[in-house]
Motif scaffolding. Structure first.
Motif, PDB file in Angstrom:
ATOM      1  N   GLY A  46      -9.919  16.939  -9.725  1.00  0.00           N
ATOM      2  CA  GLY A  46      -8.813  17.395 -10.545  1.00  0.00           C
ATOM      3  C   GLY A  46      -8.115  18.556  -9.868  1.00  0.00           C
ATOM      4  N   PRO A  47      -7.025  19.056 -10.440  1.00  0.00           N
ATOM      5  CA  PRO A  47      -6.307  20.186  -9.844  1.00  0.00           C
ATOM      6  C   PRO A  47      -7.148  21.454  -9.713  1.00  0.00           C
ATOM      7  N   HIS A  72       8.425  20.712 -20.356  1.00  0.00           N
ATOM      8  CA  HIS A  72       7.379  21.424 -19.628  1.00  0.00           C
ATOM      9  C   HIS A  72       6.813  20.566 -18.497  1.00  0.00           C
ATOM     10  N   TRP A  73       6.647  21.202 -17.346  1.00  0.00           N
ATOM     11  CA  TRP A  73       5.889  20.620 -16.236  1.00  0.00           C
ATOM     12  C   TRP A  73       4.455  21.107 -16.397  1.00  0.00           C
ATOM     13  N   LEU A  74       3.503  20.176 -16.434  1.00  0.00           N
ATOM     14  CA  LEU A  74       2.126  20.540 -16.750  1.00  0.00           C
ATOM     15  C   LEU A  74       1.157  20.152 -15.635  1.00  0.00           C
ATOM     16  N   THR A  75       0.296  21.100 -15.271  1.00  0.00           N
ATOM     17  CA  THR A  75      -0.791  20.804 -14.337  1.00  0.00           C
ATOM     18  C   THR A  75      -1.699  19.722 -14.896  1.00  0.00           C
ATOM     19  N   SER A  76      -1.884  19.721 -16.212  1.00  0.00           N
ATOM     20  CA  SER A  76      -2.764  18.738 -16.844  1.00  0.00           C
ATOM     21  C   SER A  76      -2.230  17.313 -16.742  1.00  0.00           C
ATOM     22  N   ASN A  77      -0.987  17.150 -16.292  1.00  0.00           N
ATOM     23  CA  ASN A  77      -0.423  15.817 -16.109  1.00  0.00           C
ATOM     24  C   ASN A  77      -0.764  15.226 -14.741  1.00  0.00           C
ATOM     25  N   ILE A  78      -1.573  15.943 -13.957  1.00  0.00           N
ATOM     26  CA  ILE A  78      -2.058  15.454 -12.668  1.00  0.00           C
ATOM     27  C   ILE A  78      -3.541  15.128 -12.807  1.00  0.00           C
ATOM     28  N   PRO A  87     -10.204   6.487  -5.292  1.00  0.00           N
ATOM     29  CA  PRO A  87      -9.494   7.519  -6.041  1.00  0.00           C
ATOM     30  C   PRO A  87      -8.005   7.518  -5.674  1.00  0.00           C
ATOM     31  N   VAL A  88      -7.165   7.791  -6.647  1.00  0.00           N
ATOM     32  CA  VAL A  88      -5.734   7.937  -6.412  1.00  0.00           C
ATOM     33  C   VAL A  88      -5.254   9.187  -7.138  1.00  0.00           C
ATOM     34  N   ALA A  89      -4.135   9.730  -6.673  1.00  0.00           N
ATOM     35  CA  ALA A  89      -3.474  10.797  -7.415  1.00  0.00           C
ATOM     36  C   ALA A  89      -2.588  10.145  -8.463  1.00  0.00           C
ATOM     37  N   GLN A  90      -2.662  10.635  -9.682  1.00  0.00           N
ATOM     38  CA  GLN A  90      -1.842  10.077 -10.762  1.00  0.00           C
ATOM     39  C   GLN A  90      -0.999  11.167 -11.402  1.00  0.00           C
ATOM     40  N   LEU A  91       0.299  10.897 -11.508  1.00  0.00           N
ATOM     41  CA  LEU A  91       1.228  11.771 -12.198  1.00  0.00           C
ATOM     42  C   LEU A  91       1.588  11.101 -13.517  1.00  0.00           C
ATOM     43  N   SER A  92       1.550  11.859 -14.606  1.00  0.00           N
ATOM     44  CA  SER A  92       1.890  11.328 -15.927  1.00  0.00           C
ATOM     45  C   SER A  92       3.046  12.136 -16.520  1.00  0.00           C
ATOM     46  N   ALA A  93       3.854  11.463 -17.325  1.00  0.00           N
ATOM     47  CA  ALA A  93       4.954  12.126 -18.020  1.00  0.00           C
ATOM     48  C   ALA A  93       5.090  11.502 -19.395  1.00  0.00           C
ATOM     49  N   THR A  94       5.372  12.328 -20.394  1.00  0.00           N
ATOM     50  CA  THR A  94       5.464  11.850 -21.773  1.00  0.00           C
ATOM     51  C   THR A  94       6.733  12.361 -22.438  1.00  0.00           C
ATOM     52  N   GLU A 106       4.408  17.331 -11.299  1.00  0.00           N
ATOM     53  CA  GLU A 106       4.782  17.525  -9.894  1.00  0.00           C
ATOM     54  C   GLU A 106       3.556  17.929  -9.089  1.00  0.00           C
ATOM     55  N   LEU A 107       3.398  17.294  -7.938  1.00  0.00           N
ATOM     56  CA  LEU A 107       2.295  17.518  -6.998  1.00  0.00           C
ATOM     57  C   LEU A 107       2.917  17.724  -5.635  1.00  0.00           C
ATOM     58  N   TYR A 108       2.577  18.843  -4.946  1.00  0.00           N
ATOM     59  CA  TYR A 108       3.271  19.127  -3.697  1.00  0.00           C
ATOM     60  C   TYR A 108       2.421  19.970  -2.750  1.00  0.00           C
ATOM     61  N   GLN A 109       2.764  19.874  -1.465  1.00  0.00           N
ATOM     62  CA  GLN A 109       2.203  20.759  -0.464  1.00  0.00           C
ATOM     63  C   GLN A 109       2.876  22.122  -0.603  1.00  0.00           C
ATOM     64  N   ASN A 110       2.075  23.194  -0.644  1.00  0.00           N
ATOM     65  CA  ASN A 110       2.627  24.496  -1.035  1.00  0.00           C
ATOM     66  C   ASN A 110       3.229  25.307   0.103  1.00  0.00           C
ATOM     67  N   GLN A 111       3.387  24.705   1.287  1.00  0.00           N
ATOM     68  CA  GLN A 111       4.063  25.372   2.387  1.00  0.00           C
ATOM     69  C   GLN A 111       5.079  24.428   3.013  1.00  0.00           C
ATOM     70  N   GLN A 112       6.169  25.006   3.534  1.00  0.00           N
ATOM     71  CA  GLN A 112       7.173  24.211   4.238  1.00  0.00           C
ATOM     72  C   GLN A 112       6.754  24.103   5.710  1.00  0.00           C
ATOM     73  N   ARG A 113       6.017  23.019   6.044  1.00  0.00           N
ATOM     74  CA  ARG A 113       5.470  22.867   7.390  1.00  0.00           C
ATOM     75  C   ARG A 113       5.901  21.567   8.061  1.00  0.00           C
ATOM     76  N   PHE A 114       6.720  20.771   7.391  1.00  0.00           N
ATOM     77  CA  PHE A 114       6.963  19.405   7.837  1.00  0.00           C
ATOM     78  C   PHE A 114       8.434  19.230   8.222  1.00  0.00           C
ATOM     79  N   PHE A 115       8.650  18.624   9.379  1.00  0.00           N
ATOM     80  CA  PHE A 115      10.024  18.523   9.879  1.00  0.00           C
ATOM     81  C   PHE A 115      10.220  17.147  10.502  1.00  0.00           C
ATOM     82  N   GLU A 116      10.334  17.076  11.822  1.00  0.00           N
ATOM     83  CA  GLU A 116      10.543  15.786  12.480  1.00  0.00           C
ATOM     84  C   GLU A 116       9.226  15.014  12.588  1.00  0.00           C
TER      85      GLU A 116
END
Length: 309
Positions: A46-47, A72-78, A87-94, A106-116
């Motif tokens: 879990g998160p 509301h964006w909720l951590t509990s929706n991950i 196992p899979v990551a699941q995003l839920s919205a109601t 919303e699930l994301y990488q917390n740094q901007q490290r990705f480019f080409e």
């Protein structure tokens, strides 16, 4: 499309299948070698799992755009359920049709490290809710993004690898969008500069989504088929990214105009994510590399430095 909040075995497999693998691991320059790769098979409880944060993942837990104002964006929706033994990551919205009864994920990488390089993921989109009535203008996504520092920021970068609208919602019918951005602004009214391509059909089920970012071109593939090759918007502005980005998945409601009654719950699932910095892999080679990690029991790899500007 709408307001935004501020991943040597593959080479062998590709050669055996007669695939093109440009600048693969055996041929990589020193720049690409230092940029590295990300692979994640989402083996988390879990998160709150310490390994989740240690792997660079974060969740959103606040109120704000995009989506329904006041929702509301909720951590509990991950969550991380097991599907077909994996196992899979699941995003839920109601939603119940009102802002107070609408939640997003919303699930994301917390740094901007990705480019080409090459971005790839296996994602399950859904045409119908898990429960409740259908018809909501839900947006099921996978994308890369940098923060907008100010309106019309010329360094803003965003690549929407896939935004699936099973019930429409931007004035059109059911569609999956690939969109490359130059910039956007919030004042005097929200708008932006971008180029977008759409496929107007159902994408219900699992899909391999691969995007190549190299040489001024952003090439989008869905299940191995090239759907778009973006370079500039209609004004001639470059939509090729200009700064490093984060990798992101979110599930949100464009509006609640399509809601009828009761509470409806929607879900998007992510099997794995992969990024090869400064390497241009064919879709088949990218998917094969992810399969190799999984087949060898490797659930997480991260050798990514800061890729690009």
């Amino acid at each position: 499309m709408s307001p935004r909040k501020p991943l040597a075995v593959a080479a062998v497999l590709a050669a055996a299948a007669g695939l093109v693998l440009t600048q693969g691991p055996a041929q990589a320059s020193s720049r690409s070698a230092s940029c590295g790769v990300l692979f994640d098979d989402f083996h988390y409880t879990g998160p709150a799992d310490p390994a989740f944060g240690a792997a660079g993942w974060a969740t959103r837990n606040d109120v704000g755009s995009p989506g329904v104002a006041g929702a509301h964006w909720l951590t509990s929706n991950i969550s991380f359920p097991t599907v077909a033994g994996e196992p899979v990551a699941q995003l839920s919205a109601t939603t119940d049709g009102g802002a107070a009864g609408t939640t997003q994920a919303e699930l994301y990488q917390n740094q901007q490290r990705f480019f080409e390089g090459t971005y790839a993921s296996r994602v399950k989109f859904s045409d119908a809710p898990v429960s409740g009535t259908d018809g909501d203008h839900i947006n099921e996504t996978y994308f890369a993004i940098s923060p907008l520092r100010y309106d019309r920021d010329p360094l803003y970068s965003e690549l929407d690898f896939s935004e699936y609208l099973p019930n429409g919602g931007w004035g059109g019918s059911q569609a999956d969008y690939q969109t490359s951005w130059y910039t956007y602004w919030n004042s005097p009214s929200w708008d932006g500069l971008r180029t977008s391509t759409a496929q107007n059909r159902s994408f219900d089920g699992w899909h391999d989504i691969v995007t190549q970012v190299s040489g001024g071109h952003v090439k989008y593939y869905l299940d191995g088929v090239l759907t778009a090759d973006h370079t500039t918007d209609a004004q001639g502005d470059p939509v090729y990214p200009r700064t490093s980005m984060s990798i992101d998945y979110n599930l949100w409601f464009i509006d609640t105009a399509g809601h009828t009654n009761g509470t409806s719950t929607y879900a998007e699932q992510v099997d794995w994510t992969y990024y090869a910095g400064n390497q241009v892999l064919t879709p088949a080679a990218a998917v094969a590399q992810a399969a190799t990690y999984r087949n060898t029991g490797t659930a997480h790899v991260d050798t990514v430095g800061t890729c690009g500007a």
